[in-house]
Design a protein around this motif. Structure first.
Motif, PDB file in Angstrom:
ATOM      1  N   LYS A   1       9.452   6.476   5.060  1.00 61.05           N
ATOM      2  CA  LYS A   1       8.950   7.202   3.885  1.00 61.05           C
ATOM      3  C   LYS A   1      10.068   7.479   2.886  1.00 61.05           C
ATOM      4  O   LYS A   1       9.884   7.315   1.678  1.00 61.05           O
ATOM      5  CB  LYS A   1       8.277   8.507   4.321  1.00 61.05           C
ATOM      6  N   LYS A   2      11.235   7.887   3.401  1.00 60.22           N
ATOM      7  CA  LYS A   2      12.364   8.180   2.510  1.00 60.22           C
ATOM      8  C   LYS A   2      12.888   6.899   1.860  1.00 60.22           C
ATOM      9  O   LYS A   2      13.125   6.854   0.652  1.00 60.22           O
ATOM     10  CB  LYS A   2      13.471   8.883   3.282  1.00 60.22           C
ATOM     11  N   SER A   3      13.041   5.865   2.656  1.00 53.90           N
ATOM     12  CA  SER A   3      13.574   4.593   2.167  1.00 53.90           C
ATOM     13  C   SER A   3      12.666   3.958   1.117  1.00 53.90           C
ATOM     14  O   SER A   3      13.151   3.455   0.100  1.00 53.90           O
ATOM     15  CB  SER A   3      13.745   3.639   3.355  1.00 53.90           C
ATOM     16  N   LEU A   4      11.356   3.997   1.370  1.00 54.91           N
ATOM     17  CA  LEU A   4      10.407   3.374   0.440  1.00 54.91           C
ATOM     18  C   LEU A   4      10.052   4.295  -0.731  1.00 54.91           C
ATOM     19  O   LEU A   4       9.573   3.825  -1.761  1.00 54.91           O
ATOM     20  CB  LEU A   4       9.127   2.976   1.183  1.00 54.91           C
ATOM     21  N   GLY A   5      10.237   5.603  -0.542  1.00 52.56           N
ATOM     22  CA  GLY A   5       9.879   6.556  -1.593  1.00 52.56           C
ATOM     23  C   GLY A   5       8.381   6.760  -1.715  1.00 52.56           C
ATOM     24  O   GLY A   5       7.901   7.115  -2.791  1.00 52.56           O
ATOM     25  N   VAL A   6       7.652   6.543  -0.614  1.00 51.15           N
ATOM     26  CA  VAL A   6       6.202   6.732  -0.612  1.00 51.15           C
ATOM     27  C   VAL A   6       5.777   7.397   0.692  1.00 51.15           C
ATOM     28  O   VAL A   6       6.501   7.361   1.682  1.00 51.15           O
ATOM     29  CB  VAL A   6       5.428   5.393  -0.766  1.00 51.15           C
ATOM     30  N   ASP A   7       4.591   7.972   0.673  1.00 52.04           N
ATOM     31  CA  ASP A   7       3.974   8.500   1.881  1.00 52.04           C
ATOM     32  C   ASP A   7       3.007   7.444   2.392  1.00 52.04           C
ATOM     33  O   ASP A   7       2.821   6.399   1.760  1.00 52.04           O
ATOM     34  CB  ASP A   7       3.237   9.814   1.561  1.00 52.04           C
ATOM     35  N   PHE A   8       2.362   7.717   3.515  1.00 48.87           N
ATOM     36  CA  PHE A   8       1.345   6.795   4.010  1.00 48.87           C
ATOM     37  C   PHE A   8       0.281   6.574   2.942  1.00 48.87           C
ATOM     38  O   PHE A   8      -0.070   7.485   2.199  1.00 48.87           O
ATOM     39  CB  PHE A   8       0.703   7.324   5.292  1.00 48.87           C
ATOM     40  N   HIS A   9      -0.210   5.378   2.861  1.00 46.15           N
ATOM     41  CA  HIS A   9      -1.220   4.901   1.900  1.00 46.15           C
ATOM     42  C   HIS A   9      -0.623   4.702   0.509  1.00 46.15           C
ATOM     43  O   HIS A   9      -1.351   4.432  -0.433  1.00 46.15           O
ATOM     44  CB  HIS A   9      -2.445   5.823   1.835  1.00 46.15           C
ATOM     45  N   GLY A  10       0.688   4.819   0.395  1.00 47.26           N
ATOM     46  CA  GLY A  10       1.331   4.638  -0.893  1.00 47.26           C
ATOM     47  C   GLY A  10       1.956   3.254  -1.024  1.00 47.26           C
ATOM     48  O   GLY A  10       2.235   2.588  -0.028  1.00 47.26           O
ATOM     49  N   THR A  11       2.167   2.858  -2.263  1.00 47.96           N
ATOM     50  CA  THR A  11       2.791   1.570  -2.574  1.00 47.96           C
ATOM     51  C   THR A  11       4.059   1.823  -3.368  1.00 47.96           C
ATOM     52  O   THR A  11       4.076   2.670  -4.263  1.00 47.96           O
ATOM     53  CB  THR A  11       1.815   0.675  -3.378  1.00 47.96           C
ATOM     54  N   THR A  12       5.101   1.090  -3.037  1.00 47.61           N
ATOM     55  CA  THR A  12       6.376   1.258  -3.727  1.00 47.61           C
ATOM     56  C   THR A  12       6.221   0.956  -5.214  1.00 47.61           C
ATOM     57  O   THR A  12       5.326   0.212  -5.617  1.00 47.61           O
ATOM     58  CB  THR A  12       7.457   0.332  -3.123  1.00 47.61           C
ATOM     59  N   ALA A  13       7.094   1.538  -6.006  1.00 52.25           N
ATOM     60  CA  ALA A  13       7.012   1.407  -7.462  1.00 52.25           C
ATOM     61  C   ALA A  13       7.092  -0.048  -7.917  1.00 52.25           C
ATOM     62  O   ALA A  13       6.487  -0.417  -8.920  1.00 52.25           O
ATOM     63  CB  ALA A  13       8.124   2.222  -8.124  1.00 52.25           C
ATOM     64  N   ASP A  14       7.801  -0.885  -7.158  1.00 52.00           N
ATOM     65  CA  ASP A  14       7.909  -2.299  -7.530  1.00 52.00           C
ATOM     66  C   ASP A  14       6.724  -3.132  -7.048  1.00 52.00           C
ATOM     67  O   ASP A  14       6.672  -4.337  -7.274  1.00 52.00           O
ATOM     68  CB  ASP A  14       9.227  -2.896  -7.031  1.00 52.00           C
ATOM     69  N   GLY A  15       5.781  -2.491  -6.363  1.00 49.92           N
ATOM     70  CA  GLY A  15       4.584  -3.193  -5.892  1.00 49.92           C
ATOM     71  C   GLY A  15       4.820  -4.098  -4.700  1.00 49.92           C
ATOM     72  O   GLY A  15       3.957  -4.883  -4.328  1.00 49.92           O
ATOM     73  N   ALA A  16       5.978  -3.964  -4.053  1.00 58.01           N
ATOM     74  CA  ALA A  16       6.316  -4.865  -2.950  1.00 58.01           C
ATOM     75  C   ALA A  16       5.683  -4.455  -1.628  1.00 58.01           C
ATOM     76  O   ALA A  16       5.248  -5.306  -0.858  1.00 58.01           O
ATOM     77  CB  ALA A  16       7.829  -4.954  -2.787  1.00 58.01           C
ATOM     78  N   VAL A  17       5.626  -3.136  -1.339  1.00 53.56           N
ATOM     79  CA  VAL A  17       5.247  -2.691   0.000  1.00 53.56           C
ATOM     80  C   VAL A  17       4.257  -1.530  -0.074  1.00 53.56           C
ATOM     81  O   VAL A  17       4.471  -0.572  -0.805  1.00 53.56           O
ATOM     82  CB  VAL A  17       6.496  -2.227   0.803  1.00 53.56           C
ATOM     83  N   THR A  18       3.199  -1.639   0.728  1.00 52.75           N
ATOM     84  CA  THR A  18       2.282  -0.525   0.955  1.00 52.75           C
ATOM     85  C   THR A  18       2.501  -0.062   2.386  1.00 52.75           C
ATOM     86  O   THR A  18       2.510  -0.885   3.310  1.00 52.75           O
ATOM     87  CB  THR A  18       0.816  -0.948   0.751  1.00 52.75           C
ATOM     88  N   LEU A  19       2.692   1.232   2.580  1.00 48.93           N
ATOM     89  CA  LEU A  19       2.941   1.808   3.899  1.00 48.93           C
ATOM     90  C   LEU A  19       1.652   2.409   4.438  1.00 48.93           C
ATOM     91  O   LEU A  19       1.042   3.266   3.791  1.00 48.93           O
ATOM     92  CB  LEU A  19       4.029   2.886   3.803  1.00 48.93           C
ATOM     93  N   GLU A  20       1.246   1.943   5.616  1.00 51.21           N
ATOM     94  CA  GLU A  20       0.008   2.419   6.240  1.00 51.21           C
ATOM     95  C   GLU A  20       0.284   2.879   7.667  1.00 51.21           C
ATOM     96  O   GLU A  20       1.059   2.239   8.388  1.00 51.21           O
ATOM     97  CB  GLU A  20      -1.038   1.295   6.290  1.00 51.21           C
ATOM     98  N   PRO A  21      -0.366   3.967   8.104  1.00 49.23           N
ATOM     99  CA  PRO A  21      -0.257   4.351   9.513  1.00 49.23           C
ATOM    100  C   PRO A  21      -1.245   3.534  10.337  1.00 49.23           C
ATOM    101  O   PRO A  21      -2.274   3.086   9.832  1.00 49.23           O
ATOM    102  CB  PRO A  21      -0.677   5.831   9.486  1.00 49.23           C
ATOM    103  N   VAL A  22      -0.913   3.335  11.583  1.00 45.88           N
ATOM    104  CA  VAL A  22      -1.846   2.688  12.503  1.00 45.88           C
ATOM    105  C   VAL A  22      -1.684   3.388  13.849  1.00 45.88           C
ATOM    106  O   VAL A  22      -0.597   3.872  14.175  1.00 45.88           O
ATOM    107  CB  VAL A  22      -1.600   1.163  12.594  1.00 45.88           C
ATOM    108  N   TYR A  23      -2.746   3.462  14.587  1.00 41.79           N
ATOM    109  CA  TYR A  23      -2.713   4.202  15.845  1.00 41.79           C
ATOM    110  C   TYR A  23      -2.830   3.257  17.024  1.00 41.79           C
ATOM    111  O   TYR A  23      -3.782   3.282  17.756  1.00 41.79           O
ATOM    112  CB  TYR A  23      -3.782   5.292  15.836  1.00 41.79           C
ATOM    113  N   CYS A  24      -1.857   2.421  17.163  1.00 47.36           N
ATOM    114  CA  CYS A  24      -1.581   1.518  18.269  1.00 47.36           C
ATOM    115  C   CYS A  24      -1.713   0.079  17.814  1.00 47.36           C
ATOM    116  O   CYS A  24      -2.752  -0.356  17.314  1.00 47.36           O
ATOM    117  CB  CYS A  24      -2.436   1.746  19.512  1.00 47.36           C
ATOM    118  N   LEU A  25      -0.631  -0.622  18.015  1.00 46.90           N
ATOM    119  CA  LEU A  25      -0.584  -2.052  17.728  1.00 46.90           C
ATOM    120  C   LEU A  25      -0.626  -2.865  19.020  1.00 46.90           C
ATOM    121  O   LEU A  25      -0.548  -4.078  18.980  1.00 46.90           O
ATOM    122  CB  LEU A  25       0.692  -2.390  16.934  1.00 46.90           C
TER     123      LEU A  25
END
Length: 172
Positions: A115-139
């Motif tokens: 979250k700190k590195s990307l500058g977003v919380d879950f369900h957020g997308t980085t300002a450059d549009g490169a990465v969306t961070l999503e939670p998942v409950y078991c892979l």
């Protein structure tokens, strides 16, 4: 000459009329392919998200109309299941495991770093549009936690340093 009493019928907006043509076609194709299947709403929503990367909010009315459901029913399913997004994701989607096995081997620290590195919380997308961070409950990668998935690639034993390298590769 006497005018006849005419009942004025208000014009109803076309369901999904605000959708761009390519999104409207994707929704209609998803409906056509799944209309006669049991559990068709979930199938349609997954097909729309597979085609567009998300379920546009303006698609809810069109899906409801096509499947003879209420908009509330469709919206309820979209908002209930975390797998559905209502906003366009980044070029890459990073799912970070939050299940107990991963938590026991450092996923909470990895989550904070992400979250700190990307500058977003879950369900957020980085300002450059490169990465969306999503939670998942078991892979299903419990023996190799903490785990994450980048698009369709499963990664285990992820450290903050490996996370940073993954992100650098996604942005390259």
């Amino acid at each position: 000459m006497k005018q006849a009493n005419r009942k004025v019928i208000p014009i109803q907006p076309v369901p999904g009329g605000n959708l761009p043509p390519e999104q409207r076609l994707a929704v209609q194709a998803a409906v056509q392919a799944n209309r006669d299947q049991p559990g068709n709403l979930l199938l349609v929503l997954h097909a729309v998200q597979d085609r567009l990367g998300f379920v546009p909010p303006d698609a809810v009315a069109l899906i409801a109309f096509e499947l003879n459901l209420s908009r509330a029913e469709v919206h309820g399913v979209v908002s209930f299941y975390h797998a559905f997004r209502t906003a366009k994701p980044g070029r890459h989607v990073l799912h970070l495991c939050r299940a107990e096995a991963c938590q026991s081997v450092g996923a909470a620290a990895l989550e904070a770093h992400a979250k700190k590195s990307l500058g977003v919380d879950f369900h957020g997308t980085t300002a450059d549009g490169a990465v969306t961070l999503e939670p998942v409950y078991c892979l299903g990668n419990c023996a190799l936690g903490p785990a994450l998935m980048i698009d369709d690639k499963l990664c285990g034993r992820v450290t903050p340093a490996r996370f940073d390298q993954f992100v650098a590769d996604m942005r390259a």
